[in-house]
Design a protein around this motif. Structure first.
Motif, PDB file in Angstrom:
ATOM      1  N   GLN A  44      -2.159  -9.237  -6.863  1.00  0.00           N
ATOM      2  CA  GLN A  44      -0.919  -9.170  -7.622  1.00  0.00           C
ATOM      3  C   GLN A  44      -1.216  -9.050  -9.120  1.00  0.00           C
ATOM      4  OE1 GLN A  44       2.272  -9.086  -6.561  1.00  0.00           O
ATOM      5  NE2 GLN A  44       2.945  -8.968  -8.690  1.00  0.00           N
ATOM      6  N   GLU A  48      -0.381  -5.985 -11.671  1.00  0.00           N
ATOM      7  CA  GLU A  48       0.390  -6.261 -12.886  1.00  0.00           C
ATOM      8  C   GLU A  48      -0.314  -5.703 -14.120  1.00  0.00           C
ATOM      9  OE1 GLU A  48       2.175 -10.644 -11.790  1.00  0.00           O
ATOM     10  OE2 GLU A  48       1.439 -10.284 -13.819  1.00  0.00           O
ATOM     11  N   TRP A  51      -0.036  -1.959 -14.355  1.00  0.00           N
ATOM     12  CA  TRP A  51       1.297  -1.503 -14.767  1.00  0.00           C
ATOM     13  C   TRP A  51       1.510  -1.779 -16.255  1.00  0.00           C
ATOM     14  CZ3 TRP A  51       3.456  -4.665 -10.097  1.00  0.00           C
ATOM     15  CH2 TRP A  51       3.140  -4.000  -8.915  1.00  0.00           C
ATOM     16  N   PRO A 153       2.088   4.132 -11.274  1.00  0.00           N
ATOM     17  CA  PRO A 153       2.675   5.371 -10.763  1.00  0.00           C
ATOM     18  C   PRO A 153       3.048   6.379 -11.855  1.00  0.00           C
ATOM     19  CG  PRO A 153       4.403   3.718 -10.902  1.00  0.00           C
ATOM     20  CD  PRO A 153       3.133   3.082 -11.435  1.00  0.00           C
ATOM     21  N   HIS A 154       2.230   6.508 -12.880  1.00  0.00           N
ATOM     22  CA  HIS A 154       2.516   7.531 -13.899  1.00  0.00           C
ATOM     23  C   HIS A 154       2.445   8.919 -13.240  1.00  0.00           C
ATOM     24  CE1 HIS A 154       2.374   9.948 -17.521  1.00  0.00           C
ATOM     25  NE2 HIS A 154       2.777   8.879 -18.188  1.00  0.00           N
ATOM     26  N   PRO A 155       3.430   9.760 -13.506  1.00  0.00           N
ATOM     27  CA  PRO A 155       3.455  11.067 -12.819  1.00  0.00           C
ATOM     28  C   PRO A 155       2.209  11.916 -13.066  1.00  0.00           C
ATOM     29  CG  PRO A 155       5.281  10.860 -14.428  1.00  0.00           C
ATOM     30  CD  PRO A 155       4.647   9.509 -14.315  1.00  0.00           C
ATOM     31  N   TRP A 180       5.318   0.662  -4.035  1.00  0.00           N
ATOM     32  CA  TRP A 180       5.578   1.207  -5.379  1.00  0.00           C
ATOM     33  C   TRP A 180       4.840   2.534  -5.570  1.00  0.00           C
ATOM     34  CZ3 TRP A 180       1.097   1.715  -8.078  1.00  0.00           C
ATOM     35  CH2 TRP A 180       0.012   0.975  -7.605  1.00  0.00           C
ATOM     36  N   GLU A 198       2.910  -4.935   6.327  1.00  0.00           N
ATOM     37  CA  GLU A 198       3.418  -6.306   6.375  1.00  0.00           C
ATOM     38  C   GLU A 198       4.893  -6.386   6.770  1.00  0.00           C
ATOM     39  OE1 GLU A 198       2.111  -8.346   2.839  1.00  0.00           O
ATOM     40  OE2 GLU A 198       0.046  -7.848   3.396  1.00  0.00           O
ATOM     41  N   PRO A 201      10.499  -5.347   3.180  1.00  0.00           N
ATOM     42  CA  PRO A 201      11.661  -4.488   2.919  1.00  0.00           C
ATOM     43  C   PRO A 201      11.237  -3.317   2.020  1.00  0.00           C
ATOM     44  CG  PRO A 201      12.112  -6.792   2.306  1.00  0.00           C
ATOM     45  CD  PRO A 201      10.645  -6.686   2.578  1.00  0.00           C
ATOM     46  N   ASP A 203      10.959  -1.026  -1.041  1.00  0.00           N
ATOM     47  CA  ASP A 203      11.117  -1.303  -2.464  1.00  0.00           C
ATOM     48  C   ASP A 203      12.359  -0.630  -3.009  1.00  0.00           C
ATOM     49  OD1 ASP A 203       8.593  -2.704  -3.844  1.00  0.00           O
ATOM     50  OD2 ASP A 203       7.949  -1.602  -2.079  1.00  0.00           O
ATOM     51  N   ARG A 204      13.081  -1.354  -3.875  1.00  0.00           N
ATOM     52  CA  ARG A 204      14.284  -0.814  -4.519  1.00  0.00           C
ATOM     53  C   ARG A 204      13.860  -0.121  -5.800  1.00  0.00           C
ATOM     54  NH1 ARG A 204      15.226  -3.669   0.142  1.00  0.00           N
ATOM     55  NH2 ARG A 204      17.451  -4.047   0.476  1.00  0.00           N
ATOM     56  N   LEU A 205      13.370   1.110  -5.667  1.00  0.00           N
ATOM     57  CA  LEU A 205      12.903   1.852  -6.834  1.00  0.00           C
ATOM     58  C   LEU A 205      13.674   3.163  -6.921  1.00  0.00           C
ATOM     59  CD1 LEU A 205       9.143   0.855  -6.501  1.00  0.00           C
ATOM     60  CD2 LEU A 205      10.707   0.125  -8.295  1.00  0.00           C
ATOM     61  N   TRP A 206      13.111   4.163  -7.552  1.00  0.00           N
ATOM     62  CA  TRP A 206      13.870   5.388  -7.833  1.00  0.00           C
ATOM     63  C   TRP A 206      13.731   6.453  -6.749  1.00  0.00           C
ATOM     64  CZ3 TRP A 206       9.850   3.194 -10.323  1.00  0.00           C
ATOM     65  CH2 TRP A 206       8.627   3.831 -10.171  1.00  0.00           C
TER      66      TRP A 206
END
Lengths: 224, 224
Positions: A44, A48, A51, A153-155, A180, A198, A201, A203-206
């Motif tokens: 983790q 972090e 990112w 995740p940089h494009p 992610w 695992e 749920p 991920d609530r991303l774009w």
């Protein structure tokens, strides 16, 4: 689809493997029963840092980030011990592949797709993993964030694939166990399989992954 | 120093306050004994989403991110319940300030420094917090990431302060309980006090905080 690209850590290689092996080698160590929590915290913190460095524009390579994250994790647990640190970093350099990884990549290759790795790691770290696991011959190419100078995740990281192979994003089959990373790749336009080991749920991303699998088994079946 | 700038969440306002209040109101709920873990997971996921969106260039405002992080956290815990979700988001809009926050900011103002907030929140979220807590009159300015279109620790967020006040970075006293925010601000050049409420190890990032305090108490004493 014209190329299959695999994430490394958590997808092909088990990031918990270093602490598991250390705990098996030293079962009486006071931290050995907590190895899984330490492994989770290390991972983790490592993510972090990637990112945060990417947001702030302060890149450092993944070897540095991995050691920094371990130092923080050990300090937090009251385990700052140079020997343990060195042992874990050494084990991290030869993480075990997931049991299904070899057969899954072979099945993709048998469908005629060139296979590549796209990873946050340094080239030296990937070479170490591939040498230790014997998986090297499966991959025609290893692309690392060091060519982009910024972490996922940089494009611009995902763009390494399209530039290298001269393909459109939607011609890329991308597999990642990191939700992610799957979102980043989907947002870039890859056909993305999220390896949800695992049962987490989504991920609530774009962007949502195109497909979801519980392991790499079955990845070749996604090739249309 | 010419201006004092405070982070909001975790620094002035207790991010655990929503789940604590919900658990106190409903102590028999099956999740009530786990409220602290749920609060940590929600906060962690919320921050992750901000960082990931900033890396990938897919901004969404903090109200959206906070709700998305809660949805993920509740789903993970098997607690997807529209009533609980609505209750927690409502409580998150009126988080309690830390007990020492008012006196600490007043002491800084008494030293003659204008005080401001710099936050990931939307302007409406900050207004809600300030109205509910009565802390609004302490702050001459509220700067939010919405003016930059990207979350902390992107440097353009910290640059909102220097642009607004027409000061150099090292004329800014910045207080944050978030180690990564303290690193971002230090790297930008602020004189940064890390409010290390949990006695955590210093984050291994690209810049260290200038000072470390265990609460906001004593922040005025840092003004030279």
């Amino acid at each position: 689809m014209r190329v299959a690209v695999f994430d490394a850590y958590g997808t092909l290689f088990d990031v918990g493997g270093a602490l598991r092996a250390a705990a098996e080698a030293e079962p009486e160590a006071p931290w050995a029963t907590d190895w899984a929590a330490l492994a989770r915290n290390w991972r983790q913190k490592q993510l972090e840092i990637t990112w945060l460095r990417a947001v702030a524009g302060h890149h450092a390579d993944f070897a540095q980030v991995t050691a920094d994250a371990l130092d923080w994790t050990l300090a937090r647990a009251g385990l700052s011990d140079p020997d343990l640190r060195a042992r874990l970093l050494d084990l991290y350099g030869r993480l075990p592949p997931y049991p299904e990884a070899r057969a899954a990549v072979e099945a993709v290759a048998a469908r005629g797709l060139p296979c590549a790795i796209l990873t946050n790691a340094t080239p030296a770290m990937v070479t170490g993993l591939l040498d230790a696991s014997g998986l090297g011959p499966l991959f025609g190419e290893v692309l690392t964030v060091e060519e982009a100078g910024v972490f996922k995740p940089h494009p611009s990281v995902y763009a390494l694939v399209t530039a290298h192979y001269g393909v459109a994003p939607d011609e890329v089959l991308f597999a990642s166990a990191n939700g992610w990373d799957a979102a980043g790749a989907s947002g870039f336009g890859f056909q993305t399989a999220w390896i949800n080991r695992e049962g987490a749920p989504t991920d609530r991303l774009w962007a949502k992954p195109w497909r979801e699998l519980s392991s790499l088994r079955g990845i070749a079946g996604l090739i249309g």
